[in-house]
Design an enzyme around this catalytic site. Structure first.
Site, PDB file in Angstrom:
ATOM      1  N   LYS A 200      54.673  34.497  -8.257  1.00 27.32           N
ATOM      2  CA  LYS A 200      54.404  33.808  -9.521  1.00 27.32           C
ATOM      3  C   LYS A 200      55.602  32.926  -9.836  1.00 27.32           C
ATOM      4  O   LYS A 200      56.728  33.402  -9.956  1.00 27.32           O
ATOM      5  CB  LYS A 200      54.181  34.830 -10.636  1.00 27.32           C
ATOM      6  N   ARG A 210      49.943  30.273 -23.069  1.00 24.38           N
ATOM      7  CA  ARG A 210      50.794  30.901 -24.104  1.00 24.38           C
ATOM      8  C   ARG A 210      50.250  30.593 -25.491  1.00 24.38           C
ATOM      9  O   ARG A 210      50.383  31.411 -26.399  1.00 24.38           O
ATOM     10  CB  ARG A 210      52.243  30.459 -23.914  1.00 24.38           C
ATOM     11  N   LYS A 223      61.606  31.699 -18.233  1.00 22.69           N
ATOM     12  CA  LYS A 223      61.347  32.901 -17.436  1.00 22.69           C
ATOM     13  C   LYS A 223      61.934  32.779 -16.030  1.00 22.69           C
ATOM     14  O   LYS A 223      61.503  33.467 -15.104  1.00 22.69           O
ATOM     15  CB  LYS A 223      59.835  33.177 -17.401  1.00 22.69           C
ATOM     16  N   GLU A 239      58.413  38.328  -1.368  1.00 24.02           N
ATOM     17  CA  GLU A 239      57.768  38.945  -2.539  1.00 24.02           C
ATOM     18  C   GLU A 239      56.445  39.610  -2.125  1.00 24.02           C
ATOM     19  O   GLU A 239      56.142  40.739  -2.508  1.00 24.02           O
ATOM     20  CB  GLU A 239      57.491  37.899  -3.621  1.00 24.02           C
ATOM     21  N   LYS A 254      50.461  32.037  -7.836  1.00 24.07           N
ATOM     22  CA  LYS A 254      50.229  31.420  -9.137  1.00 24.07           C
ATOM     23  C   LYS A 254      51.375  30.501  -9.487  1.00 24.07           C
ATOM     24  O   LYS A 254      52.522  30.926  -9.336  1.00 24.07           O
ATOM     25  CB  LYS A 254      50.126  32.545 -10.182  1.00 24.07           C
ATOM     26  N   SER A 280      46.142  27.726 -16.723  1.00 25.05           N
ATOM     27  CA  SER A 280      45.713  27.002 -17.915  1.00 25.05           C
ATOM     28  C   SER A 280      46.063  25.522 -17.874  1.00 25.05           C
ATOM     29  O   SER A 280      45.261  24.678 -18.265  1.00 25.05           O
ATOM     30  CB  SER A 280      46.323  27.657 -19.155  1.00 25.05           C
TER      31      SER A 280
HETATM   32  N1  FVT Z   1      49.588  36.493 -16.786  1.00 28.12           N
HETATM   33  C1  FVT Z   1      48.569  35.538 -16.815  1.00 28.12           C
HETATM   34  C2  FVT Z   1      49.078  34.189 -17.065  1.00 28.12           C
HETATM   35  O1  FVT Z   1      50.253  34.015 -17.292  1.00 28.12           O
HETATM   36  C3  FVT Z   1      48.095  33.056 -16.990  1.00 28.12           C
HETATM   37  C4  FVT Z   1      48.754  31.755 -16.996  1.00 28.12           C
HETATM   38  C5  FVT Z   1      47.886  30.563 -17.251  1.00 28.12           C
HETATM   39  O2  FVT Z   1      46.644  30.576 -17.176  1.00 28.12           O
HETATM   40  O3  FVT Z   1      48.491  29.545 -17.541  1.00 28.12           O
HETATM   41 MG    MG Z   2      58.279  40.984  -6.711  1.00 29.86          MG
END
Ligand code: FVT
Ligand code: MG
Length: 330
Positions: A200, A210, A223, A239, A254, A280
């Site tokens: 991620k 968010r 983050k 990872e 992601k 998103s």
């Molecule tokens: N833990 C799930 C997400 O952070 C989704 C992020 C997104 O759709 O932007």
């Molecule tokens: Mg990890």
């Protein structure tokens, strides 16, 4: 010797629709889709997410309806994300362990209704903390790794008790998959799957999410000390390797579209189920172009999702899941 023109005409196979279908190397179906659904308090409440046209936060009763719709459309699983009321958020995110939190109530409601759809739950602290970070925060503003692990494990067990089929840790703490796996085993949830958000990245494309879960305005700093640097590829392999070793059943990359090289490499190297999250910001970006008439909506949705499959995805978490499933049924 390889044949060449005119013996070999690659256009021959593309000449007709039947032939293009016959020779397609990848086929997108509703079974490839996971639909993320935002949950809010109340009854019969649906509330638009401003930054994500067409996406709504649903009260638990309407989440049940959405789950039913997913099942009817052949979508195998939905992913739940709670918009926790601000007054229930605190420094340590203890609402995440509340058996009656929004997430657990939504899980139970879907399970009690007997809907044949997989329930994927997000494991992280950001929807529950007053600072919007995914882990516990030290006095001097560091995200505490080892101290966070037990909280995440308690959250995962809490969700499993409520009926989660797949717990999906999205926090990126080191070692959390192993700790969660042990906790699930110890509590009698050996059949609950873990889909790890393994690679991620610290991405600008999470902004609208968010907003959807109400953590955007709360987040202090960024983050980058736990999510990955978009510049890195080898690190993603490490990872994924660790998460599979620690007991993940499947792994996720992601965001999605800008990271398909990572998906392809993970698939080639590990031969494990791999998923990607079309996040998103990717959704918002495409919607903005579609809504302005700059992109052909139906074709763009299916093309991008097919590209995820071509890269090696077993499935895609996408806010277009319902639209795509309808298009595929048509
Ligand atoms: N833990 C799930 C997400 O952070 C989704 C992020 C997104 O759709 O932007
Ligand atoms: Mg990890």
């Amino acid at each position: 010797m390889t044949a060449s023109f005119p013996a070999l005409r690659l256009r021959r196979l593309r000449a007709h629709d039947w032939s293009r279908r016959l020779h397609a190397e990848n086929v997108l179906t509703p079974s490839d889709l996971i639909w993320p659904v935002f949950v809010r308090e109340g009854t019969s409440e649906r509330e638009a997410v401003g930054s994500m046209p067409g996406v709504e936060r649903l009260s638990v009763d309407l989440v049940v309806e959405a789950a039913r719709e997913a099942a009817d459309l052949g979508i195998p699983a939905i992913a739940l994300f709670p918009n926790t009321p601000q007054e229930a958020r605190d420094e340590t995110g203890k609402e995440s362990a509340n058996p009656d939190n929004l997430m657990c109530r939504a899980c139970r409601a879907v399970k009690d209704a007997g809907i044949p759809v997989g329930l994927l739950t997000d494991v992280a602290l950001d929807p529950y903390t007053s600072h919007g970070h995914d882990g516990l925060l030290s006095e001097d503003g560091r995200i505490l790794n080892d101290e966070t692990l037990g909280v995440l494990a308690a959250q995962a067990v809490n969700q499993a008790k409520a009926g989660a089929d797949i717990v999906a840790p999205s926090d990126m703490m080191d070692g959390r998959i192993g700790v969660i796996r042990h906790a699930l085993e110890a509590e009698g949830f050996g059949d609950v799957q873990i889909m790890s958000y393994a690679a991620k990245y610290a991405s600008a494309f999470y902004g609208p999410f968010r907003d959807a879960v109400g953590s955007g305005g709360l987040l202090k700093g960024d983050k980058k000390t736990y999510q990955m640097d978009p510049a890195n590829r080898d690190e993603a392999m490490r990872e994924v390797m660790l998460d599979l070793e620690e007991g993940a059943d499947s792994v996720m990359v992601k965001p999605g579209l800008a990271y398909l090289d990572i998906v392809a490499r993970v698939k080639d190297r590990f031969n494990a189920p791999v998923f990607a999250y079309q996040v998103s910001g990717e959704y918002a970006m495409m919607r903005a172009a579609m809504d302005q008439g700059l992109l052909d909506r139906d074709r763009a949705i299916l093309e991008v999702l097919t590209a995820f499959k071509r890269a090696g995805c077993n499935g895609v978490l996408t806010y277009f899941a319902r639209d795509a499933a309808k298009l595929l049924a048509a």
